[in-house]
Design an enzyme around this catalytic site. Structure first.
Site, mmCIF file in Angstrom:
data_model
loop_
_atom_site.group_PDB
_atom_site.id
_atom_site.type_symbol
_atom_site.label_atom_id
_atom_site.label_comp_id
_atom_site.label_asym_id
_atom_site.label_seq_id
_atom_site.Cartn_x
_atom_site.Cartn_y
_atom_site.Cartn_z
ATOM 1 N N ASP A 182 -45.280 69.818 45.874
ATOM 2 C CA ASP A 182 -43.957 69.216 45.711
ATOM 3 C C ASP A 182 -42.913 70.316 45.832
ATOM 4 O O ASP A 182 -43.132 71.449 45.386
ATOM 5 C CB ASP A 182 -43.838 68.531 44.344
ATOM 6 C CG ASP A 182 -44.655 67.265 44.246
ATOM 7 O OD1 ASP A 182 -44.986 66.672 45.286
ATOM 8 O OD2 ASP A 182 -44.959 66.847 43.106
ATOM 9 N N ASP B 240 -43.924 61.443 48.602
ATOM 10 C CA ASP B 240 -43.438 60.730 47.417
ATOM 11 C C ASP B 240 -42.206 59.892 47.758
ATOM 12 O O ASP B 240 -42.079 58.748 47.316
ATOM 13 C CB ASP B 240 -43.084 61.706 46.293
ATOM 14 C CG ASP B 240 -44.270 62.464 45.750
ATOM 15 O OD1 ASP B 240 -45.404 61.963 45.841
ATOM 16 O OD2 ASP B 240 -44.056 63.590 45.243
#
Length: 171
Positions: free
Chosen positions: A122, A140
Site C-alpha cells: 500500500d 483497493d
C-alpha cells in the site's frame, strides 16, 4: 469462452486493466521510486506516497500475521474472483459489468502481492486531509469503486422494478 455476453467481456477487460495498473504502480513504487527505503514522499497537497506492508484485509483490517492466514486470505480472494467471473458472464447492465470488473481486478491485484510478498503493498496516503487515516493502493481503490458501482446498480435496478410495477389504483 462460450456464453459470455459483450458486457461480460467488458468486465474481464476492466479487471485485466485494473490488475495491470495496480501491478505497474506497485513496481514503480517499489523499484523505481524505491519507496521502501524512503518511507514517505510528498506528492502534491494532501497526497503522499507512504510505504505500508498490509498483512490484513482492506485498510489493514483483520490482520494476517501468520502464514496460514496469509494463504487463507489469498484463497478467499481467489474464490471471490472466481464467483464474480462466473456471475459477470451473463452481465446485462453496463454498470454491473464495470463494478464486477473493478472488484475482480482489485482482488487479483492484491492476491498477487499476498502470494509474492506475504503482504499487500500500500502506498497512497491522503491522511493529511484528516479524516482518512488509511494507506491504500490502486487495487483497493478499484475494489471500493466497484462496490460503490455495485450499490448504484442495485439501487437503479430496484427503482426500475418499482416503477415498472402497476399501482393498485391503476389496476
Amino acid at each position: 469462452m462460450k456464453g459470455v455476453t459483450r458486457l461480460g467481456w467488458l468486465a474481464y477487460a476492466v479487471a485485466a486493466v485494473t490488475v495491470a495498473l495496480d501491478q505497474l504502480s506497485k513496481a514503480w513504487i517499489l523499484y523505481g521510486l524505491e519507496l521502501p527505503a524512503r518511507g514517505s514522499v510528498p506528492v502534491a497537497g494532501p497526497l503522499n506516497f507512504t510505504m505500508v506492508w498490509n498483512q490484513g484485509v482492506s485498510f489493514g483490517l483483520l490482520r494476517a500475521d501468520q502464514d496460514l492466514m496469509r494463504w487463507a486470505l489469498a484463497l478467499f480472494a481467489i474464490g471471490v474472483s472466481v464467483v464474480l467471473a462466473v456471475w459477470v458472464r451473463k452481465a446485462g447492465r453496463p454498470v454491473l459489468a464495470w463494478a464486477l470488473g473493478f472488484i475482480m481486478g482489485g482482488a487479483v491485484g492484491n492476491v498477487i502481492d499476498r502470494i509474492r510478498w506475504g503482504a499487500v503493498a500500500d502506498f497512497i496516503d491522503v491522511s493529511a486531509i484528516g479524516f482518512f487515516p488509511w494507506v491504500f493502493n490502486v487495487a483497493d481503490a478499484a475494489i471500493n469503486i466497484g462496490i460503490a458501482l455495485l450499490l448504484l446498480d442495485m439501487i437503479r435496478g430496484e427503482k426500475r422494478e418499482t416503477s415498472a410495477k402497476p399501482t393498485e389504483d391503476a389496476a
